[in-house]
Design a protein around this motif. Structure first.
Motif, PDB file in Angstrom:
ATOM      1  N   ARG A   1       0.837  -1.205   0.000  1.00  0.00           N
ATOM      2  CA  ARG A   1       0.000   0.000   0.000  1.00  0.00           C
ATOM      3  C   ARG A   1       0.871   1.255   0.000  1.00  0.00           C
ATOM      4  O   ARG A   1       0.583   2.219  -0.735  1.00  0.00           O
ATOM      5  CB  ARG A   1      -0.913   0.004   1.221  1.00  0.00           C
ATOM      6  N   VAL A   2       1.927   1.263   0.842  1.00  0.00           N
ATOM      7  CA  VAL A   2       2.821   2.420   0.879  1.00  0.00           C
ATOM      8  C   VAL A   2       3.474   2.634  -0.484  1.00  0.00           C
ATOM      9  O   VAL A   2       3.550   3.765  -0.990  1.00  0.00           O
ATOM     10  CB  VAL A   2       3.895   2.235   1.972  1.00  0.00           C
ATOM     11  N   HIS A   3       3.930   1.539  -1.090  1.00  0.00           N
ATOM     12  CA  HIS A   3       4.561   1.650  -2.416  1.00  0.00           C
ATOM     13  C   HIS A   3       3.565   2.174  -3.438  1.00  0.00           C
ATOM     14  O   HIS A   3       3.909   3.034  -4.270  1.00  0.00           O
ATOM     15  CB  HIS A   3       5.092   0.286  -2.846  1.00  0.00           C
TER      16      HIS A   3
ATOM     17  N   SER B   1       3.464   5.970  -5.470  1.00  0.00           N
ATOM     18  CA  SER B   1       3.541   6.025  -6.925  1.00  0.00           C
ATOM     19  C   SER B   1       2.209   6.437  -7.550  1.00  0.00           C
ATOM     20  O   SER B   1       2.033   6.320  -8.761  1.00  0.00           O
ATOM     21  CB  SER B   1       3.962   4.655  -7.483  1.00  0.00           C
ATOM     22  N   GLU B   2       1.278   6.932  -6.720  1.00  0.00           N
ATOM     23  CA  GLU B   2      -0.030   7.332  -7.227  1.00  0.00           C
ATOM     24  C   GLU B   2      -0.135   8.847  -7.329  1.00  0.00           C
ATOM     25  O   GLU B   2       0.535   9.584  -6.596  1.00  0.00           O
ATOM     26  CB  GLU B   2      -1.143   6.821  -6.297  1.00  0.00           C
ATOM     27  N   PRO B   3      -0.977   9.339  -8.231  1.00  0.00           N
ATOM     28  CA  PRO B   3      -1.252  10.786  -8.269  1.00  0.00           C
ATOM     29  C   PRO B   3      -2.065  11.189  -7.041  1.00  0.00           C
ATOM     30  O   PRO B   3      -2.720  10.347  -6.419  1.00  0.00           O
ATOM     31  CB  PRO B   3      -2.069  10.955  -9.553  1.00  0.00           C
ATOM     32  N   TYR B   4      -1.989  12.466  -6.691  1.00  0.00           N
ATOM     33  CA  TYR B   4      -2.696  12.977  -5.518  1.00  0.00           C
ATOM     34  C   TYR B   4      -3.280  14.326  -5.910  1.00  0.00           C
ATOM     35  O   TYR B   4      -2.584  15.339  -5.923  1.00  0.00           O
ATOM     36  CB  TYR B   4      -1.719  13.114  -4.354  1.00  0.00           C
ATOM     37  N   VAL B   5      -4.558  14.318  -6.260  1.00  0.00           N
ATOM     38  CA  VAL B   5      -5.206  15.513  -6.787  1.00  0.00           C
ATOM     39  C   VAL B   5      -5.903  16.267  -5.654  1.00  0.00           C
ATOM     40  O   VAL B   5      -6.771  15.717  -4.969  1.00  0.00           O
ATOM     41  CB  VAL B   5      -6.223  15.145  -7.884  1.00  0.00           C
TER      42      VAL B   5
ATOM     43  N   THR C   1      -0.463  16.902  -6.868  1.00  0.00           N
ATOM     44  CA  THR C   1       0.771  16.979  -6.082  1.00  0.00           C
ATOM     45  C   THR C   1       1.510  15.645  -6.042  1.00  0.00           C
ATOM     46  O   THR C   1       2.562  15.550  -5.390  1.00  0.00           O
ATOM     47  CB  THR C   1       0.460  17.415  -4.641  1.00  0.00           C
ATOM     48  N   GLY C   2       0.981  14.614  -6.687  1.00  0.00           N
ATOM     49  CA  GLY C   2       1.607  13.298  -6.675  1.00  0.00           C
ATOM     50  C   GLY C   2       2.729  13.188  -7.693  1.00  0.00           C
ATOM     51  O   GLY C   2       2.960  14.096  -8.507  1.00  0.00           O
TER      52      GLY C   2
ATOM     53  N   ALA D   1      -9.964   9.497  -9.439  1.00  0.00           N
ATOM     54  CA  ALA D   1      -8.978   9.540 -10.521  1.00  0.00           C
ATOM     55  C   ALA D   1      -8.375   8.159 -10.714  1.00  0.00           C
ATOM     56  O   ALA D   1      -8.568   7.262  -9.892  1.00  0.00           O
ATOM     57  CB  ALA D   1      -7.888  10.571 -10.218  1.00  0.00           C
ATOM     58  N   HIS D   2      -7.641   8.007 -11.803  1.00  0.00           N
ATOM     59  CA  HIS D   2      -6.910   6.780 -12.089  1.00  0.00           C
ATOM     60  C   HIS D   2      -5.417   7.085 -12.127  1.00  0.00           C
ATOM     61  O   HIS D   2      -4.998   8.140 -12.614  1.00  0.00           O
ATOM     62  CB  HIS D   2      -7.336   6.184 -13.437  1.00  0.00           C
ATOM     63  N   GLY D   3      -4.642   6.150 -11.585  1.00  0.00           N
ATOM     64  CA  GLY D   3      -3.194   6.252 -11.635  1.00  0.00           C
ATOM     65  C   GLY D   3      -2.608   5.145 -12.476  1.00  0.00           C
ATOM     66  O   GLY D   3      -3.326   4.425 -13.188  1.00  0.00           O
ATOM     67  N   PRO D   4      -1.298   4.930 -12.411  1.00  0.00           N
ATOM     68  CA  PRO D   4      -0.644   3.890 -13.217  1.00  0.00           C
ATOM     69  C   PRO D   4      -1.166   2.488 -12.923  1.00  0.00           C
ATOM     70  O   PRO D   4      -1.110   1.615 -13.787  1.00  0.00           O
ATOM     71  CB  PRO D   4       0.831   4.020 -12.819  1.00  0.00           C
ATOM     72  N   GLN D   5      -1.677   2.267 -11.708  1.00  0.00           N
ATOM     73  CA  GLN D   5      -2.136   0.936 -11.323  1.00  0.00           C
ATOM     74  C   GLN D   5      -3.656   0.847 -11.221  1.00  0.00           C
ATOM     75  O   GLN D   5      -4.182  -0.070 -10.597  1.00  0.00           O
ATOM     76  CB  GLN D   5      -1.496   0.542  -9.991  1.00  0.00           C
ATOM     77  N   GLY D   6      -4.350   1.798 -11.814  1.00  0.00           N
ATOM     78  CA  GLY D   6      -5.805   1.745 -11.790  1.00  0.00           C
ATOM     79  C   GLY D   6      -6.404   2.820 -10.909  1.00  0.00           C
ATOM     80  O   GLY D   6      -5.747   3.822 -10.587  1.00  0.00           O
ATOM     81  N   PRO D   7      -7.671   2.639 -10.494  1.00  0.00           N
ATOM     82  CA  PRO D   7      -8.336   3.656  -9.672  1.00  0.00           C
ATOM     83  C   PRO D   7      -7.589   3.898  -8.366  1.00  0.00           C
ATOM     84  O   PRO D   7      -7.103   2.968  -7.731  1.00  0.00           O
ATOM     85  CB  PRO D   7      -9.724   3.048  -9.421  1.00  0.00           C
ATOM     86  N   VAL D   8      -7.483   5.173  -7.975  1.00  0.00           N
ATOM     87  CA  VAL D   8      -6.858   5.524  -6.699  1.00  0.00           C
ATOM     88  C   VAL D   8      -7.955   5.750  -5.667  1.00  0.00           C
ATOM     89  O   VAL D   8      -9.140   5.858  -5.990  1.00  0.00           O
ATOM     90  CB  VAL D   8      -5.984   6.786  -6.840  1.00  0.00           C
ATOM     91  N   GLU D   9      -7.544   5.815  -4.423  1.00  0.00           N
ATOM     92  CA  GLU D   9      -8.504   6.000  -3.333  1.00  0.00           C
ATOM     93  C   GLU D   9      -9.237   7.330  -3.484  1.00  0.00           C
ATOM     94  O   GLU D   9      -8.644   8.367  -3.780  1.00  0.00           O
ATOM     95  CB  GLU D   9      -7.775   5.962  -1.993  1.00  0.00           C
ATOM     96  N   GLN D  10     -10.545   7.285  -3.294  1.00  0.00           N
ATOM     97  CA  GLN D  10     -11.347   8.497  -3.403  1.00  0.00           C
ATOM     98  C   GLN D  10     -10.965   9.478  -2.293  1.00  0.00           C
ATOM     99  O   GLN D  10     -10.816   9.093  -1.136  1.00  0.00           O
ATOM    100  CB  GLN D  10     -12.832   8.152  -3.302  1.00  0.00           C
ATOM    101  N   LEU D  11     -10.793  10.745  -2.658  1.00  0.00           N
ATOM    102  CA  LEU D  11     -10.390  11.779  -1.707  1.00  0.00           C
ATOM    103  C   LEU D  11     -11.508  12.801  -1.545  1.00  0.00           C
ATOM    104  O   LEU D  11     -12.187  13.141  -2.515  1.00  0.00           O
ATOM    105  CB  LEU D  11      -9.118  12.480  -2.190  1.00  0.00           C
TER     106      LEU D  11
END
Length: 233
Positions: A70-72, A76-80, A101-102, A169-179
């Motif tokens: 999860r940390v890795h 490596s995920e975007p952070y909008v 900011t990711g 949003a989506h990152g390199p590994q798929g959907p990221v956690e909803q913020l």
């Protein structure tokens, strides 16, 4: 006692000894059985403890592995981030910003806001609505989209001062956690919104000017005779 009697007596002694030996063997066997039972129980307890320790170690390992993954992934995920604030320090213009900011590209960025955005300047409201209602195909790292939102006049109206933004949003590994972000414009009420951008510089220069005037007056008093003589010459 005749021979038959001695034989019978001897037979009884032998039988008695045999019975005692049999009893001793039975007792020894029982003690051995109890000892074996205790040893077997101890062995079972050790096996159970070892199994529990193994299961706990496996569980801890799985948790650590999941945490590391999860940390890795988060690193490596975007952070909008969506925010509303002054365009710059001292500016009277409030802007809506969408900032990645990711470290990686954000794709298919979707924003939901409650309540609907509304500005005191009617021409800005449809632009703001479009900005948060459309899907942003991509938002590179450190890319910041800025939209004019309002001015200090907002604090003189009954328009909403609190907004909740939800970002998917989506990152390199798929959907990221909803913020979810909560922006409270009331926090900015005592900020520098509406102050002239150069007001602090002007105030500082005025302060320096006052000090210089004071130094000039002190110098003139301390050297009044020399200054008078110079003027007379």
């Amino acid at each position: 006692m005749d021979a038959g009697g001695w034989i019978a007596f001897g037979s009884g002694i032998v039988a008695l000894l045999a019975a005692g030996f049999t009893f001793w063997q039975a007792r020894t066997a029982a003690d051995s059985a109890r000892q074996a039972s205790r040893q077997a129980q101890a062995a079972e307890d050790q096996v159970r403890i070892a199994r529990d320790q193994l299961q706990q170690a496996e569980r801890v390992h799985r948790e650590q592995l999941a945490l590391a993954e999860r940390v890795h992934r988060e690193q490596s995920e975007p952070y909008v981030v969506v925010d509303i604030g002054p365009a710059q320090s001292g500016s009277s213009l409030l802007v809506l910003s969408i900032h990645n900011t990711g470290p990686t590209m954000a794709r298919d960025v979707r924003i939901q806001v409650t309540p609907a955005l509304e500005s005191t300047h009617a021409s800005l409201t449809p632009r703001l609505t479009t900005a948060v209602s459309r899907t942003i195909p991509m938002l590179p790292p450190n890319r910041r989209l800025v939209y004019a939102f309002d001015t200090h006049q907002r604090w003189d109206t009954n328009l909403p001062m609190r907004y909740d933004f939800t970002v998917d949003a989506h990152g390199p590994q798929g959907p990221v956690e909803q913020l979810t972000y909560t922006v409270d414009l009331g926090v900015l009420a005592g900020y520098l919104v509406g102050e002239r951008p150069m007001q602090r510089v002007e105030e500082r220069l005025d302060s320096i000017g006052g000090h210089l005037n004071g130094l000039a007056s002190a110098y003139e008093k301390a050297n009044s005779e020399a200054i008078r003589a110079h003027r007379q010459r």
